[in-house]
Design an enzyme around this catalytic site. Sequence first.
Site, PDB file in Angstrom:
ATOM      1  N   HIS A   1       0.840  -1.194   0.000  1.00 41.79           N
ATOM      2  CA  HIS A   1       0.000   0.000   0.000  1.00 41.79           C
ATOM      3  C   HIS A   1       0.876   1.246   0.000  1.00 41.79           C
ATOM      4  O   HIS A   1       1.933   1.273   0.626  1.00 41.79           O
ATOM      5  CB  HIS A   1      -0.904   0.000   1.238  1.00 41.79           C
ATOM      6  CG  HIS A   1      -1.568   1.316   1.506  1.00 41.79           C
ATOM      7  ND1 HIS A   1      -1.132   2.177   2.495  1.00 41.79           N
ATOM      8  CD2 HIS A   1      -2.624   1.929   0.910  1.00 41.79           C
ATOM      9  CE1 HIS A   1      -1.902   3.254   2.504  1.00 41.79           C
ATOM     10  NE2 HIS A   1      -2.813   3.140   1.565  1.00 41.79           N
ATOM     11  N   SER A   2       0.453   2.279  -0.727  1.00 43.61           N
ATOM     12  CA  SER A   2       1.148   3.564  -0.744  1.00 43.61           C
ATOM     13  C   SER A   2       2.585   3.388  -1.247  1.00 43.61           C
ATOM     14  O   SER A   2       2.803   2.841  -2.325  1.00 43.61           O
ATOM     15  CB  SER A   2       1.096   4.200   0.652  1.00 43.61           C
ATOM     16  OG  SER A   2       1.532   5.540   0.624  1.00 43.61           O
ATOM     17  N   LEU A   3       3.564   3.837  -0.499  1.00 46.56           N
ATOM     18  CA  LEU A   3       4.958   3.620  -0.893  1.00 46.56           C
ATOM     19  C   LEU A   3       5.240   2.138  -1.065  1.00 46.56           C
ATOM     20  O   LEU A   3       5.937   1.733  -2.000  1.00 46.56           O
ATOM     21  CB  LEU A   3       5.899   4.217   0.148  1.00 46.56           C
ATOM     22  CG  LEU A   3       7.388   3.896  -0.016  1.00 46.56           C
ATOM     23  CD1 LEU A   3       7.926   4.487  -1.315  1.00 46.56           C
ATOM     24  CD2 LEU A   3       8.191   4.404   1.175  1.00 46.56           C
TER      25      LEU A   3
ATOM     26  N   HIS B   1      -6.820   7.920   1.234  1.00 48.34           N
ATOM     27  CA  HIS B   1      -5.578   7.212   0.926  1.00 48.34           C
ATOM     28  C   HIS B   1      -5.344   6.033   1.862  1.00 48.34           C
ATOM     29  O   HIS B   1      -4.573   5.129   1.539  1.00 48.34           O
ATOM     30  CB  HIS B   1      -4.398   8.186   1.020  1.00 48.34           C
ATOM     31  CG  HIS B   1      -3.076   7.582   0.678  1.00 48.34           C
ATOM     32  ND1 HIS B   1      -2.759   7.162  -0.599  1.00 48.34           N
ATOM     33  CD2 HIS B   1      -1.976   7.306   1.447  1.00 48.34           C
ATOM     34  CE1 HIS B   1      -1.526   6.667  -0.602  1.00 48.34           C
ATOM     35  NE2 HIS B   1      -1.039   6.736   0.623  1.00 48.34           N
TER      36      HIS B   1
END
Length: 517
Positions: A318-320, A427
């Site tokens: 997830h995300s980075l 997010h």
Amino acid sequence: MRASTHSWLLLVVVLSLSSFTVNAVILEGLIPPRSHLAPSTFQQPFALSSYLQKLFGTSLRALYGAEQNRQTSVKTFGLREAYHQGIGDKAHERARATFDFRITANDVQADQANIDFIPAIRTVRQRITRAKDPKKYVEVRGQSYRDAMCAASTELDWEDVDVEAPDVTERTTVLAFAKMASAAYKNDTSDWDGIGGFDPTNSFGWEGDGIRGHIFTTHDNDTIVVALKGTSNVFLGGGDTARRDKTNDNLLFSCCCARVSWSWSTVCDCYQGHGDQCGQTCVERALIEKSLYYPAITDLFNNVSYAYPDSQIWITGHSLGGALSSLLGMTFGVPTVTFQAPGERMAAMRLHLPLPPAKHADESPVAALPIVHVYNNADPIATGTCNGAASVCSNFGYAMESKCHSGKSIVYDTVGKLGWSMTINAHRINTLVDDVLTEDWSEKVRKKKAKLRSIGSRGGQISTRGWRWPWHRGDSADDDGDSDEDTDEDDKLAVPKARSEERCQDCTNWHFTDETL
């Protein structure tokens, strides 16, 4: 419905043809007479299905529908262990924790809202083009710009392989990967054991100097999923790696060294003035030599593949963690599913990662990568709109300017279909798990429409605000080639269709003075 109708028609044809003798077929000239056949061949029973296959060719397969050729299977996963890989001057420091299937999918009746429940994953066969020896490529590229250019200029041997891949048209499969990506954020370090002489209990701050991958496996270790931890950014609650993640986020996802305005402290010195000029070779060199995460994740992948030599590997994050997962999927050619990841295609280009050759002139090798990004369009980070001096990201020192993803993307239109507002809270991985993936997308859209109709029937005011892809430039169709009517088809699906972002462009307001690669 159409395939089913064709199947019934084909059955009628088969029954009708069955009433004819082989001699009648010969008289019609459809197969050679006996004198033209080898005796051994003619003595075999006449297979009407083979005859029909010759008549219809590949269309016979299409009449029965693609489902019969998907070769699906179901796998259940549990959390086996976790790896921590040091970075930079602590690259030799590693740690491992064993969890013994603490998070599992054994109980098929378990509550899907329970964070410790992972649904079963449905798989499909998928053909992937990947480098024959990606580990050799990683070894050659090293950590210097010169070595990376040398590796990029080396001609790689590629191979086509058929692998089991997650079926991302199944909602429960997507939900399972999202829950594994969420589990990577667990920061309980009480069970960690040092590797290679490293002692986590006597190394203060070691959690902030590395990356973490949770390993989920099937019971027989036939398949494993590596879930990489994402960004612990301060405006989403902080975390033990927030400081390091912020620096690498700005190297990976900013157009020019996180140069948002004159007041910013940049992460590299490639800005050339005049408001919008940047050195292309300079930003590539900075990302390759200053960003510590790519060599760390390749080290982690090599360690995991060494520990599980006979297992096929999938990656998620997830995300980075999602962006880094995509870079791994691109390097090693393994199926990858990411969530709410910022656009990583620009970083992959600057890192000069290898791309498989295109099979056809009109085929994009970027779109053909075995990578699927899943995100909702209320997330300003995944859509590339969390930028500018007044944005939330900028206020906390993040220059999240990239928006283009490699592979294909599954985009949940939570803004247009569910009425969400653009917010940084969208997010969060838990927002996607709890508010989007707990039921089929078609059902969520249906309920929302029913609610709006109910409000309208009572005389309430309804706001219908259209929304387009964030890289839309005002044409009648989206830049990826899909019209609004095409994307409306997603409302009837359990999971929106995966689409390419190959026409997306990053950093269009910047001018890069070197040759642009």
